[in-house]
Scaffold this motif. Structure first.
Motif, mmCIF file in Angstrom:
data_model
loop_
_atom_site.group_PDB
_atom_site.id
_atom_site.type_symbol
_atom_site.label_atom_id
_atom_site.label_comp_id
_atom_site.label_asym_id
_atom_site.label_seq_id
_atom_site.Cartn_x
_atom_site.Cartn_y
_atom_site.Cartn_z
ATOM 1 N N UNK A 163 -1.339 8.110 54.811
ATOM 2 C CA UNK A 163 -2.357 7.308 54.162
ATOM 3 C C UNK A 163 -3.577 8.151 53.808
ATOM 4 N N UNK A 164 -4.106 8.903 54.797
ATOM 5 C CA UNK A 164 -5.399 9.557 54.556
ATOM 6 C C UNK A 164 -5.297 10.823 53.696
ATOM 7 N N UNK A 165 -4.248 11.612 53.905
ATOM 8 C CA UNK A 165 -4.243 12.906 53.219
ATOM 9 C C UNK A 165 -3.989 12.790 51.713
ATOM 10 N N UNK A 166 -3.011 11.994 51.299
ATOM 11 C CA UNK A 166 -2.843 11.840 49.844
ATOM 12 C C UNK A 166 -4.084 11.242 49.181
ATOM 13 N N UNK A 167 -4.782 10.349 49.887
ATOM 14 C CA UNK A 167 -6.032 9.815 49.341
ATOM 15 C C UNK A 167 -7.075 10.925 49.201
ATOM 16 N N UNK A 168 -7.190 11.747 50.246
ATOM 17 C CA UNK A 168 -8.170 12.837 50.199
ATOM 18 C C UNK A 168 -7.859 13.800 49.053
ATOM 19 N N UNK A 169 -6.565 13.983 48.800
ATOM 20 C CA UNK A 169 -6.140 14.858 47.708
ATOM 21 C C UNK A 169 -6.376 14.240 46.338
ATOM 22 N N UNK A 170 -6.330 12.907 46.288
ATOM 23 C CA UNK A 170 -6.431 12.225 45.011
ATOM 24 C C UNK A 170 -5.083 12.031 44.329
ATOM 25 N N UNK A 171 -4.020 11.907 45.110
ATOM 26 C CA UNK A 171 -2.681 11.710 44.544
ATOM 27 C C UNK A 171 -2.517 10.281 44.042
ATOM 28 N N UNK A 172 -1.702 10.095 43.006
ATOM 29 C CA UNK A 172 -1.384 8.730 42.574
ATOM 30 C C UNK A 172 -0.653 7.972 43.685
ATOM 31 N N UNK A 173 -0.848 6.647 43.729
ATOM 32 C CA UNK A 173 -0.192 5.820 44.747
ATOM 33 C C UNK A 173 1.329 5.877 44.596
ATOM 34 N N UNK A 174 1.724 5.840 43.350
ATOM 35 C CA UNK A 174 3.150 5.702 43.090
ATOM 36 C C UNK A 174 3.894 6.998 43.408
ATOM 37 N N UNK A 175 4.968 6.875 44.176
ATOM 38 C CA UNK A 175 5.812 8.038 44.448
ATOM 39 C C UNK A 175 5.473 8.780 45.719
ATOM 40 N N UNK A 176 4.516 8.262 46.498
ATOM 41 C CA UNK A 176 4.143 8.995 47.713
ATOM 42 C C UNK A 176 5.291 9.083 48.717
ATOM 43 N N UNK A 177 6.297 8.212 48.540
ATOM 44 C CA UNK A 177 7.454 8.291 49.444
ATOM 45 C C UNK A 177 8.209 9.612 49.255
ATOM 46 N N UNK A 178 7.866 10.362 48.206
ATOM 47 C CA UNK A 178 8.513 11.669 48.005
ATOM 48 C C UNK A 178 7.889 12.774 48.859
ATOM 49 N N UNK A 179 6.732 12.504 49.446
ATOM 50 C CA UNK A 179 6.014 13.578 50.133
ATOM 51 C C UNK A 179 6.751 14.091 51.361
#
Lengths: 419, 313
Positions: A163-179
């Protein structure tokens, strides 16, 4: 397969050296599922066999001792990263992805991008993340403690960083399950092309495409670390291609590592109620507990280096152009360095552990990792008087990372007290 | 904008005197090198935090090559030893600059004074001044004649160059040399500190002297490792940090648990809030702004500019 260590004076390519030192030969496969599931007895055997050993299964050198691991990590001139920090030798085989500008590079190329990343992840910037990270941790942990039992990995360690790191990076919401799958590819990718590697790579093209798209400037939110990196492309210190590659570095190295670290810390603390009691008593110990857990159950277990010239390591002569596997997790339990190394001790002086590496390639995001560990354990320390496992943690084998896919725990809620 | 930074490749490495090698660097991608003027220097980024400044001593009109002279400094922290022992033709190396704190100003006549490797920035100055027809002389001192670099380059200038190795001539006769100075003469000096101090004395109050100092970075801190007091606000303890002891060591010895990792100011783990006092920052992480603010410090390496620090510990 695991017969005792044998000793030979001439493993590997023959190198003219001053004195031939007998080198222990072991036939362990450090990337086998059995080794990965229970590494510590095997580490010990390797560590006690000698400062440097020869692993005949792959025809590589290895060290499980703190002193030699630190030496190799520090001496980047003799122990290069540019030929890859996995088993694959980039001079002889094509890497599965474009090599990392940070991890798989040597000075001078490494120096320029590393300096940019050091500025991107400056202490001021990381301090600025604390408030948001702490708020998410308080809310998430608060809900879980109310439930009484939860899975420390699935419900907390996998949820919080994602939750926190992709937000801090500014990643799009969609597709985060790929991380997580991409991290799995990156870290399994340092090992041999075994089942773990092939399973991780099963969906590689689709995941890589999402990753590459996510690194583009137009897909990163304003105010995030991703845009901070891209801003350096405007100053000319890095090229736009390098900016995208550096964002990719945060995506590969910034998620799984912290998921494993937080999961390992929670599993270890649940298994050591006396240690948890101290953290609960004094939540200021949370960050020390997280650090000790990284020493005790190191998320990143291994990295390779490649020699650039003939070099002596622990009295063993290694020829030029050879791969050496460094066991960070074993160095962190070397009794030559640590008192009671197999004991979790949250007030231990942990300085010198190599869980984040050391030298010029030491983890550039280590303060973000510490921040994540600190806010999660602090939130839990305030609310939970006791942690206890309700089942043994389930290992999640990976060619590089050590951790669990599941660690169910019960929490005993603390009496309400002031924050 | 950021100053130029690029990867160069070592084209040649030549021993030019006892203890001095000349390096010839080109741009790794074959493009022209950033332009420069006599007196300029570049940074060689040698890794492990080692950054060394070297004057450019070649021809500014040649954008294909930088030439440097590097003296082996046995007391150094390893920068010159690395250049001498390890760096080889074909190696790639990170370069920053050039920048110039030793500009050649216009004058009808010049006197140049060089001590040892300090001759390097003066070589392109002399070439330019000589081509422009100004009057000039060079007084060049060194330990022994074989230790003095670039004598062959200076050979063509004949008796305008006075070569004065110390083992045969003793200390440089600065006073005698400066007698040639007229009202319009500019004096350019480069070399070890005692020579520059003597040169300043000899020039007196006249504004004709331009110098470049070689201050080895590694020795700057040596006389600032004094004792100071550290107050730990949360714990209510007052500690004394002795010379040769770090704040971190002191705090740990007092039984206060603090997190640290690299212990050389590179990882940021031991960062601590400063409530009072002015830190003497010695880490490699904080920005200039953060240093100036002084509200936080890396206690594994940083010290105190005054006598007392209050930390949030």
């Amino acid at each position: 397969m695991t017969s005792g260590a044998t000793t030979s004076s001439g493993p590997g390519p023959s190198v003219p050296g001053p004195v031939p030192v007998p080198v222990p030969v072991l036939d362990d496969d450090p990337f086998s599922v059995s080794f990965l599931a229970d590494p510590y007895p095997r580490h010990e055997r390797m560590r006690e066999a000698g400062p440097v050993v020869w692993l005949s299964h792959y025809g590589i050198w290895a060290s499980a001792r703190h002193e030699q691991v630190v030496t190799a990590l520090t001496d980047w001139r003799a122990f290069s990263s540019a030929s890859g920090v996995g088993l694959a030798d980039f001079r002889k085989e094509k890497p599965w992805r474009v090599p990392s500008l940070l991890l798989e590079a040597d000075p001078p190329d490494h120096t320029r991008v590393r300096e940019v990343m050091t500025e991107v992840l400056s202490s001021r910037r990381v301090r600025g993340l604390r408030e948001e990270f702490a708020a998410v941790a308080e809310s998430l942990v608060g809900d879980l403690v109310e439930r009484g039992t939860f899975d420390a990995v699935r419900d907390l360690a996998e949820v919080f960083p994602l939750r926190v790191f992709p937000d801090a990076l500014g990643l799009p919401e969609e597709g985060r399950e790929n991380l997580m799958p991409y991290g799995g590819m990156a870290f399994n990718g340092f090992g041999p092309r075994n089942d773990l590697f092939h399973e991780a790579m099963a969906d590689a093209p689709r995941i890589q495409e999402w990753i590459n798209e996510s690194c583009r400037r137009e897909n990163l939110a304003a105010g995030g670390l991703g845009q901070d990196i891209w801003a350096f492309a405007d100053t000319g210190r890095i090229t736009p291609e390098q900016a995208a590659m550096l964002v990719r570095s945060l995506l590969s190295a910034g998620i799984d590592t912290t998921v494993y670290a937080i999961g390992n810390a929670l599993a270890a603390l649940a298994a050591h109620p006396g240690q948890w009691a101290r953290v609960h008593e004094n939540p200021a110990l949370a960050k020390l507990a997280f650090e000790e857990a990284i020493r005790f159950e190191s998320p990143v277990q291994t990295f390779f280096r490649t020699t650039t010239r003939a070099v002596d390591l622990g009295g063993v002569r290694i020829g030029p152009g050879e791969k050496i596997l460094l066991f960070l997790g074993a160095a962190n339990r070397d009794p030559r360095k640590w008192i009671n190394p197999h004991t979790l001790d949250v007030t231990r002086r942990t300085a010198g552990h190599v869980g984040f590496g050391t030298g010029i390639h030491a983890c550039v995001g280590q303060q973000v990792a510490r921040l994540e560990g600190d806010v999660v354990l602090t939130a839990l320390a305030r609310r939970a008087a006791m942690l206890s496992p309700t089942a043994a943690p389930e290992p999640r084998p990976n060619n590089t990372l050590r951790g669990f896919s599941s660690a169910p725990i019960r929490v005993e809620k603390a009496a309400v007290r002031g924050r | 904008m950021h100053e130029p930074e690029f990867v160069a490749v070592v084209r040649e490495k030549i021993v030019v005197s006892d203890g001095v090698v000349a390096l010839v660097l080109g741009h790794a991608d074959g493009t022209p090198l950033p332009s420069w003027r006599p007196g300029a220097h570049i940074d060689l980024v040698l890794g492990d935090g080692l950054v060394r400044q070297y004057s450019l001593c070649g021809d500014p009109a040649d954008a294909s090559a930088y030439r440097l002279g590097v003296l082996r400094e046995p007391a150094g922290r390893g920068g010159s030893a690395y250049v001498h022992d390890t760096l080889s033709p074909g190696d790639r190396i990170l370069v920053r600059g050039p920048r110039n704190h030793f500009e050649l100003e216009d004058a009808p006549s010049y006197l140049f004074v060089a001590g040892g490797i300090g001759v390097t920035p003066l070589l392109p100055m002399i070439a330019e001044v000589d081509a422009g027809g100004a009057r000039w002389r060079l007084l060049y001192g060194g330990r022994t004649r074989p230790s003095m670099a670039f004598l062959d380059v200076l050979d063509r200038y004949g008796d305008r160059v006075l070569v004065r190795p110390q083992d045969r001539h003793g200390l440089l006769d600065l006073k005698g040399f400066l007698e040639e100075a007229t009202r319009d003469t500019l004096v350019y000096g480069c070399g070890p500190e005692p020579l520059l101090a003597a040169l300043e004395d000899a020039c007196g109050a006249r504004d004709m002297l331009r110098v470049e100092r070689f201050a080895p970075k590694e020795s700057i801190h040596d006389d600032r490792d004094g004792m100071f007091e550290v107050v730990l606000a949360q714990s209510g303890l007052t500690l004394t940090v002795g010379p040769g002891q770090t704040v971190l060591e002191c705090v740990e010895a007092a039984g206060i648990p603090v997190l640290s990792s690299c212990q050389e100011g590179t990882c940021g783990t031991c960062e601590t809030d400063v409530l009072e006092g002015t830190p003497d920052h010695r880490d490699s992480l904080l920005t200039e702004d953060e240093r100036a603010e002084g509200t936080t410090m890396m206690i594994c390496v940083s010290r105190c500019l005054g006598e007392r620090l209050v930390l949030d510990l």
